[in-house]
Design a protein around this motif. Structure first.
Motif, PDB file in Angstrom:
ATOM      1  N   GLU A 125      36.351  30.122  -8.096  1.00 13.71           N
ATOM      2  CA  GLU A 125      36.160  29.507  -9.418  1.00 13.71           C
ATOM      3  C   GLU A 125      36.877  28.162  -9.505  1.00 13.71           C
ATOM      4  O   GLU A 125      36.333  27.186 -10.051  1.00 13.71           O
ATOM      5  CB  GLU A 125      36.657  30.457 -10.508  1.00 13.71           C
ATOM      6  CG  GLU A 125      35.798  31.715 -10.650  1.00 13.71           C
ATOM      7  CD  GLU A 125      36.379  32.683 -11.658  1.00 13.71           C
ATOM      8  OE1 GLU A 125      37.492  32.400 -12.170  1.00 13.71           O
ATOM      9  OE2 GLU A 125      35.731  33.714 -11.940  1.00 13.71           O
ATOM     10  N   GLN A 126      38.110  28.095  -8.990  1.00 13.95           N
ATOM     11  CA  GLN A 126      38.851  26.832  -9.002  1.00 13.95           C
ATOM     12  C   GLN A 126      38.140  25.772  -8.156  1.00 13.95           C
ATOM     13  O   GLN A 126      38.101  24.594  -8.530  1.00 13.95           O
ATOM     14  CB  GLN A 126      40.272  27.064  -8.493  1.00 13.95           C
ATOM     15  CG  GLN A 126      41.148  27.876  -9.446  1.00 13.95           C
ATOM     16  CD  GLN A 126      42.524  28.151  -8.874  1.00 13.95           C
ATOM     17  OE1 GLN A 126      42.782  27.895  -7.700  1.00 13.95           O
ATOM     18  NE2 GLN A 126      43.422  28.664  -9.709  1.00 13.95           N
ATOM     19  N   LEU A 127      37.593  26.188  -7.005  1.00 13.94           N
ATOM     20  CA  LEU A 127      36.861  25.249  -6.164  1.00 13.94           C
ATOM     21  C   LEU A 127      35.630  24.712  -6.881  1.00 13.94           C
ATOM     22  O   LEU A 127      35.347  23.500  -6.844  1.00 13.94           O
ATOM     23  CB  LEU A 127      36.464  25.940  -4.853  1.00 13.94           C
ATOM     24  CG  LEU A 127      35.645  25.098  -3.872  1.00 13.94           C
ATOM     25  CD1 LEU A 127      36.426  23.866  -3.439  1.00 13.94           C
ATOM     26  CD2 LEU A 127      35.229  25.934  -2.668  1.00 13.94           C
ATOM     27  N   HIS A 183      33.030  20.266  -9.750  1.00 18.53           N
ATOM     28  CA  HIS A 183      32.403  19.766 -10.975  1.00 18.53           C
ATOM     29  C   HIS A 183      33.168  18.557 -11.525  1.00 18.53           C
ATOM     30  O   HIS A 183      32.562  17.545 -11.919  1.00 18.53           O
ATOM     31  CB  HIS A 183      32.341  20.891 -12.010  1.00 18.53           C
ATOM     32  CG  HIS A 183      31.708  20.493 -13.299  1.00 18.53           C
ATOM     33  ND1 HIS A 183      30.369  20.169 -13.410  1.00 18.53           N
ATOM     34  CD2 HIS A 183      32.230  20.346 -14.548  1.00 18.53           C
ATOM     35  CE1 HIS A 183      30.089  19.850 -14.653  1.00 18.53           C
ATOM     36  NE2 HIS A 183      31.203  19.954 -15.375  1.00 18.53           N
ATOM     37  N   THR A 184      34.501  18.652 -11.526  1.00 19.16           N
ATOM     38  CA  THR A 184      35.324  17.525 -12.000  1.00 19.16           C
ATOM     39  C   THR A 184      35.134  16.307 -11.111  1.00 19.16           C
ATOM     40  O   THR A 184      35.030  15.165 -11.602  1.00 19.16           O
ATOM     41  CB  THR A 184      36.812  17.935 -12.020  1.00 19.16           C
ATOM     42  OG1 THR A 184      36.958  19.111 -12.824  1.00 19.16           O
ATOM     43  CG2 THR A 184      37.683  16.827 -12.578  1.00 19.16           C
ATOM     44  N   TYR A 185      35.070  16.514  -9.806  1.00 22.14           N
ATOM     45  CA  TYR A 185      34.850  15.401  -8.865  1.00 22.14           C
ATOM     46  C   TYR A 185      33.513  14.729  -9.127  1.00 22.14           C
ATOM     47  O   TYR A 185      33.401  13.490  -9.116  1.00 22.14           O
ATOM     48  CB  TYR A 185      34.927  15.928  -7.436  1.00 22.14           C
ATOM     49  CG  TYR A 185      34.501  14.914  -6.394  1.00 22.14           C
ATOM     50  CD1 TYR A 185      35.342  13.872  -6.023  1.00 22.14           C
ATOM     51  CD2 TYR A 185      33.245  15.004  -5.798  1.00 22.14           C
ATOM     52  CE1 TYR A 185      34.945  12.942  -5.078  1.00 22.14           C
ATOM     53  CE2 TYR A 185      32.849  14.088  -4.848  1.00 22.14           C
ATOM     54  CZ  TYR A 185      33.698  13.052  -4.496  1.00 22.14           C
ATOM     55  OH  TYR A 185      33.304  12.127  -3.569  1.00 22.14           O
ATOM     56  N   THR A 186      32.480  15.526  -9.363  1.00 20.67           N
ATOM     57  CA  THR A 186      31.154  14.959  -9.646  1.00 20.67           C
ATOM     58  C   THR A 186      31.174  14.118 -10.913  1.00 20.67           C
ATOM     59  O   THR A 186      30.617  13.001 -10.957  1.00 20.67           O
ATOM     60  CB  THR A 186      30.131  16.094  -9.778  1.00 20.67           C
ATOM     61  OG1 THR A 186      30.133  16.880  -8.584  1.00 20.67           O
ATOM     62  CG2 THR A 186      28.739  15.546 -10.005  1.00 20.67           C
ATOM     63  N   LEU A 187      31.841  14.623 -11.967  1.00 20.48           N
ATOM     64  CA  LEU A 187      31.926  13.867 -13.219  1.00 20.48           C
ATOM     65  C   LEU A 187      32.683  12.557 -13.022  1.00 20.48           C
ATOM     66  O   LEU A 187      32.254  11.492 -13.511  1.00 20.48           O
ATOM     67  CB  LEU A 187      32.611  14.718 -14.294  1.00 20.48           C
ATOM     68  CG  LEU A 187      31.829  15.929 -14.814  1.00 20.48           C
ATOM     69  CD1 LEU A 187      32.668  16.708 -15.825  1.00 20.48           C
ATOM     70  CD2 LEU A 187      30.517  15.479 -15.469  1.00 20.48           C
ATOM     71  N   LYS A 203      33.087  10.850 -10.262  1.00 18.10           N
ATOM     72  CA  LYS A 203      32.284   9.940  -9.441  1.00 18.10           C
ATOM     73  C   LYS A 203      31.197   9.272 -10.277  1.00 18.10           C
ATOM     74  O   LYS A 203      30.938   8.065 -10.149  1.00 18.10           O
ATOM     75  CB  LYS A 203      31.662  10.707  -8.276  1.00 18.10           C
ATOM     76  CG  LYS A 203      31.003   9.823  -7.214  1.00 18.10           C
ATOM     77  CD  LYS A 203      30.558  10.663  -6.049  1.00 18.10           C
ATOM     78  CE  LYS A 203      29.960   9.784  -4.952  1.00 18.10           C
ATOM     79  NZ  LYS A 203      28.800   9.018  -5.416  1.00 18.10           N
ATOM     80  N   GLU A 204      30.552  10.049 -11.124  1.00 18.60           N
ATOM     81  CA  GLU A 204      29.523   9.462 -11.996  1.00 18.60           C
ATOM     82  C   GLU A 204      30.124   8.424 -12.939  1.00 18.60           C
ATOM     83  O   GLU A 204      29.557   7.353 -13.152  1.00 18.60           O
ATOM     84  CB  GLU A 204      28.836  10.570 -12.789  1.00 18.60           C
ATOM     85  CG  GLU A 204      27.962  11.489 -11.936  1.00 18.60           C
ATOM     86  CD  GLU A 204      27.380  12.629 -12.742  1.00 18.60           C
ATOM     87  OE1 GLU A 204      27.723  12.752 -13.940  1.00 18.60           O
ATOM     88  OE2 GLU A 204      26.582  13.408 -12.179  1.00 18.60           O
ATOM     89  N   ARG A 205      31.293   8.753 -13.485  1.00 17.68           N
ATOM     90  CA  ARG A 205      31.952   7.783 -14.389  1.00 17.68           C
ATOM     91  C   ARG A 205      32.347   6.509 -13.640  1.00 17.68           C
ATOM     92  O   ARG A 205      32.219   5.406 -14.165  1.00 17.68           O
ATOM     93  CB  ARG A 205      33.190   8.420 -15.017  1.00 17.68           C
ATOM     94  CG  ARG A 205      32.870   9.476 -16.060  1.00 17.68           C
ATOM     95  CD  ARG A 205      34.139  10.041 -16.657  1.00 17.68           C
ATOM     96  NE  ARG A 205      33.832  11.122 -17.600  1.00 17.68           N
ATOM     97  CZ  ARG A 205      34.769  11.826 -18.248  1.00 17.68           C
ATOM     98  NH1 ARG A 205      36.050  11.574 -18.005  1.00 17.68           N
ATOM     99  NH2 ARG A 205      34.416  12.773 -19.081  1.00 17.68           N
ATOM    100  N   LEU A 206      32.844   6.658 -12.421  1.00 15.79           N
ATOM    101  CA  LEU A 206      33.249   5.489 -11.637  1.00 15.79           C
ATOM    102  C   LEU A 206      32.051   4.607 -11.327  1.00 15.79           C
ATOM    103  O   LEU A 206      32.121   3.371 -11.439  1.00 15.79           O
ATOM    104  CB  LEU A 206      33.926   5.949 -10.349  1.00 15.79           C
ATOM    105  CG  LEU A 206      34.416   4.843  -9.405  1.00 15.79           C
ATOM    106  CD1 LEU A 206      35.463   3.982 -10.098  1.00 15.79           C
ATOM    107  CD2 LEU A 206      34.981   5.457  -8.131  1.00 15.79           C
TER     108      LEU A 206
END
Length: 201
Positions: free
Chosen positions: A142-144, A149-153, A155-158
């Motif tokens: 679950e943590q992974l 999911h946080t990494y994807t968000l 990256k999209e914001r960047l």
């Protein structure tokens, strides 16, 4: 004559069984034996009832078989480490008595019960450890997933931030202004040098 022949045949027929019985008894000499399942048996100082009774021996007692007297049907035994006596051979058994077998079965059952209890404890312990490991694995998964999911968000914001920076008017204006200033500073340096060259000529 017929009676004599019949007696001879009977003797010849029974002789091998007598020899076999004697050989079997001799082969069993010195082996461990037990008193058969009677309450007790009288033991004598010699091979027969005419000999003095030296005591009694209880059923199931472990003894050592010494030898057998075929004429009297008595067997010599050793008991209590160093004592010897005689008793009817039908009281001697080369297999443990039912009482001894029952005690052995009780001991075996108790030992097996202890082994089963230990195995059940080990099983319960392993089950608890397995349950903890499964829960830890599920939590890590679950943590992974949350981290991915946080990494994807992010990256999209960047990507959105980088593309929007160059699209903002102020950034473009500032970039043009900086280029103009650099060009303005370099232009006077280049032009006067050309004028000075024309004068000397």
């Amino acid at each position: 004559m017929f009676t004599l022949n019949k007696s001879i045949l009977l003797v010849l027929f029974l002789l091998p069984f007598s020899v076999f019985s004697q050989q079997t008894a001799d082969n069993q000499a010195g082996t461990s034996a037990f008193i058969s399942d009677s309450l007790f048996a009288y033991i004598h100082s010699g091979p027969g009832k005419q000999y003095r009774i030296v005591g009694t021996i209880n059923a199931g007692k472990s003894i050592t078989y010494i030898k057998q007297d075929d004429e009297s049907g008595y067997a010599q035994i050793k008991y209590d480490d160093d004592k010897t006596a005689w008793l009817p051979k039908e009281y001697v058994s080369f297999t443990p008595s039912l009482a001894n077998q029952l005690e052995q079965l009780k001991t075996d059952y108790a030992n097996h019960s202890d082994i089963v209890a230990k195995l059940q404890q080990q099983r319960d312990s392993l089950s608890a450890e397995l349950s903890i490991a499964i829960n830890e694995r599920q939590l890590a998964q679950e943590q992974l997933e949350q981290t991915q999911h946080t990494y994807t968000l992010l990256k999209e914001r960047l990507d959105t931030t980088q593309s929007s920076i160059w699209q903002q008017p102020m950034v473009l204006g500032s970039l043009i202004l900086i280029i103009g200033l650099i060009f303005g500073l370099l232009l006077p340096i280049i032009i006067p040098s050309r004028k000075n060259k024309d004068r000397w000529m």
